[in-house]
Design an enzyme around this catalytic site. Structure first.
Site, mmCIF file in Angstrom:
data_model
loop_
_atom_site.group_PDB
_atom_site.id
_atom_site.type_symbol
_atom_site.label_atom_id
_atom_site.label_comp_id
_atom_site.label_asym_id
_atom_site.label_seq_id
_atom_site.Cartn_x
_atom_site.Cartn_y
_atom_site.Cartn_z
ATOM 1 N N ALA A 213 -42.980 -6.033 15.018
ATOM 2 C CA ALA A 213 -44.152 -5.759 15.849
ATOM 3 C C ALA A 213 -44.120 -4.395 16.523
ATOM 4 C CB ALA A 213 -44.302 -6.858 16.896
ATOM 5 N N ASP A 251 -45.716 -4.482 -0.612
ATOM 6 C CA ASP A 251 -44.789 -5.389 0.057
ATOM 7 C C ASP A 251 -45.471 -6.119 1.211
ATOM 8 O OD1 ASP A 251 -41.940 -6.256 0.698
ATOM 9 O OD2 ASP A 251 -42.480 -5.237 2.570
ATOM 10 N N GLU A 275 -47.559 -8.716 -2.756
ATOM 11 C CA GLU A 275 -46.628 -9.792 -2.404
ATOM 12 C C GLU A 275 -47.221 -10.585 -1.241
ATOM 13 O OE1 GLU A 275 -42.112 -10.625 -0.733
ATOM 14 O OE2 GLU A 275 -43.407 -9.071 0.093
ATOM 15 N N ASP A 407 -41.025 -36.678 -17.517
ATOM 16 C CA ASP A 407 -40.030 -35.969 -18.319
ATOM 17 C C ASP A 407 -40.595 -34.881 -19.203
ATOM 18 O OD1 ASP A 407 -37.973 -37.557 -17.338
ATOM 19 O OD2 ASP A 407 -38.166 -39.039 -18.945
#
Length: 481
Positions: A213, A251, A275, A407
């Site tokens: 921050a 990012d 991201e 499965d």
């Protein structure tokens, strides 16, 4: 439901009343591979090099957390470029190139000087952890010579490594917000003060999450916009026009508004991916709609982790709209691991080593743009090269889920034109499985292009046949030549 089936070298199918719609009952398959089956199945394969699809290619994350040796990573990746090209990689993702506050230890996520990519002596080093500016340029040029684009990690949410400065908007508290030639910004470009971080004279914070921050960059400040992407000598222009990067991995996009990604891309161009670390597919869809950029499909990642590791039940893979790639495949960058997940000690945030190839078999046969993680490629090179080739050739056409149960997961790509498509059969049980399925192929002999099964089943006049999957593994079926 049991039924005798001979697998040598073609399958004799006894269909009758066993075919129920698209699928029949599955059963454990205790057949074994014979030498003659191995020879037969390999010799029957199509030449996949003749089926390369439009927009073929996969994304390689060409680093991991705390790469070694320090200062030599660009040189190391440079030695792998020809190998990546031969495998079918069309883009590599490099770590954030600017000098970080932790100097030679920095993985680039503590950005201090965006313009120092390994040429200024600051934070105790000239090189970054990855190498020098010249070594970076040499790597990019080599990649380009091999038709591989190079994507830069862009960390524009927060900064680190500046000098202390009293911030009047924090009641005079000193924070590390002074970046100049003497304080973490030896290049002298994009010097910053507390005016350029939150809080400031515009607002206390933007609409997104604060991350670090005290030094959370304020993108509403025109000065910040200009230096990041607006000016002719901005960070983005330097990375693209001077260094030669072709695109961007943004990012932690939760820390700033998606409109800034759109503004960057509108001005600079190139491939991009965000991201957005969130397992909710609608959150991801809302972000790609707002930014115009693809995003890593964390929803797909967590569904794979859930089904393969936690629930050990593949049923959820058949559910509708629970991944970004199901909502908007053109904006989904799929993956099974990255630098963050692989160092996370929480097993719920990573796919186990034993299930990695199952996860890759999924993302490399479905839509979306798949990412290969550096360490996974080194560990499973042979298998991944096969899966990449299948992705770049046979993984075309509409997707139809044939079966999704505890499965088994069976998916069909319908192909197009002369490309026959494929059928993926995943099996996470401890026994081999077989199942009667309805294919798009009439009176055709099939083969598993991964060589995990050596059977060579034949479809009937209605396209029905019995397919196989090994215990805890997968097979990818298509027609023979």
């Amino acid at each position: 439901m049991k039924k005798t089936i001979n697998i040598y070298p073609k399958i004799i199918l006894l269909l009758g009343g066993l075919v129920l719609g698209l699928t029949g009952c599955s059963k454990d398959d205790d057949s074994t591979n014979k030498t003659e089956d191995i020879i037969t199945s390999q010799s029957l394969k199509m030449d996949l090099t003749q089926l390369k699809k439009e927009n073929a290619g996969v994304f390689m994350q060409a680093f991991y957390w705390d790469v070694e040796p320090k200062g030599e990573w660009y040189n190391q990746i440079s030695t792998k470029i020809e190998e990546y090209k031969a495998a079918g990689v069309n883009r590599i993702w490099l770590p954030a190139p600017g000098k970080g506050a932790s100097g030679s230890f920095s993985m680039g996520y503590d950005p201090s000087d965006y313009f120092d990519v390994g040429e200024f002596d600051q934070h105790g080093t000239i090189k970054t952890r990855f190498g020098s500016r010249q070594e970076l340029v040499d790597l990019i040029q080599k990649a380009h010579a091999n038709d591989i684009e190079v994507i830069a990690d862009i960390v524009i949410g927060h900064n680190s490594g500046g000098g202390l400065q009293a911030n009047p908007f924090r009641g005079g508290t000193e924070v590390y917000s002074l970046f100049n030639e003497s304080n973490g910004n030896a290049s002298g470009k994009f010097n910053r003060t507390n005016d350029h971080f939150h809080p400031n004279d515009i607002h206390n914070q933007d609409d997104s999450n604060l991350f670090y921050a005290e030094t959370d960059l304020c993108h509403d400040q025109p000065y910040v916009q200009d230096w990041l992407w607006g000016r002719d000598d901005s960070v983005a222009e330097f990375y693209k026009k001077t260094l030669g990067f072709d695109g961007w991995r943004f990012d932690y996009v939760k820390s700033f508004d998606p409109k800034w990604v759109k503004a960057w891309n509108d001005k600079i161009g190139g491939f991009s991916v965000g991201e957005n670390f969130d397992g909710n597919q609608q959150v991801l869809k809302d972000w790609v709609d707002a930014s115009g950029s693809p995003a890593f499909d964390f929803a797909c990642f967590y569904r794979l982790d859930e089904t393969l590791d936690r629930a050990k039940d593949l049923t959820a893979l058949g559910e509708a709209d629970n991944m970004l790639r199901k909502l908007d495949p053109s904006k989904a960058v799929t993956f099974t691991a990255n630098h963050d997940t692989e160092k996370d000690k929480n097993p719920d945030n990573r796919i186990s080593y034993g299930n990695k190839l199952l996860a890759y078999s999924y993302i490399l046969t479905h839509d979306g743009y798949p990412t290969i993680f550096y360490l996974d490629y080194e560990a499973f090179k042979g298998q991944l090269n096969t899966l990449i080739q299948i992705h770049n050739t046979l993984a075309v056409g509409d997707i139809e889920i044939i079966e999704a149960n505890k499965d088994e997961y069976i998916m069909k790509r319908k192909g197009n034109g002369d490309n026959p498509g494929l059928i993926l059969y995943m099996n996470i049980s401890k026994q081999p499985k077989q199942r009667i399925v309805k294919t798009n192929w009439i009176n055709k002999t099939l083969v598993d292009y991964t060589d995990n099964s050596r059977a060579t089943p034949t479809t009937d006049a209605d396209g029905n046949t019995t397919l196989y999957a090994p215990a805890g593994g997968y097979a990818i079926w298509s027609i023979t030549k």
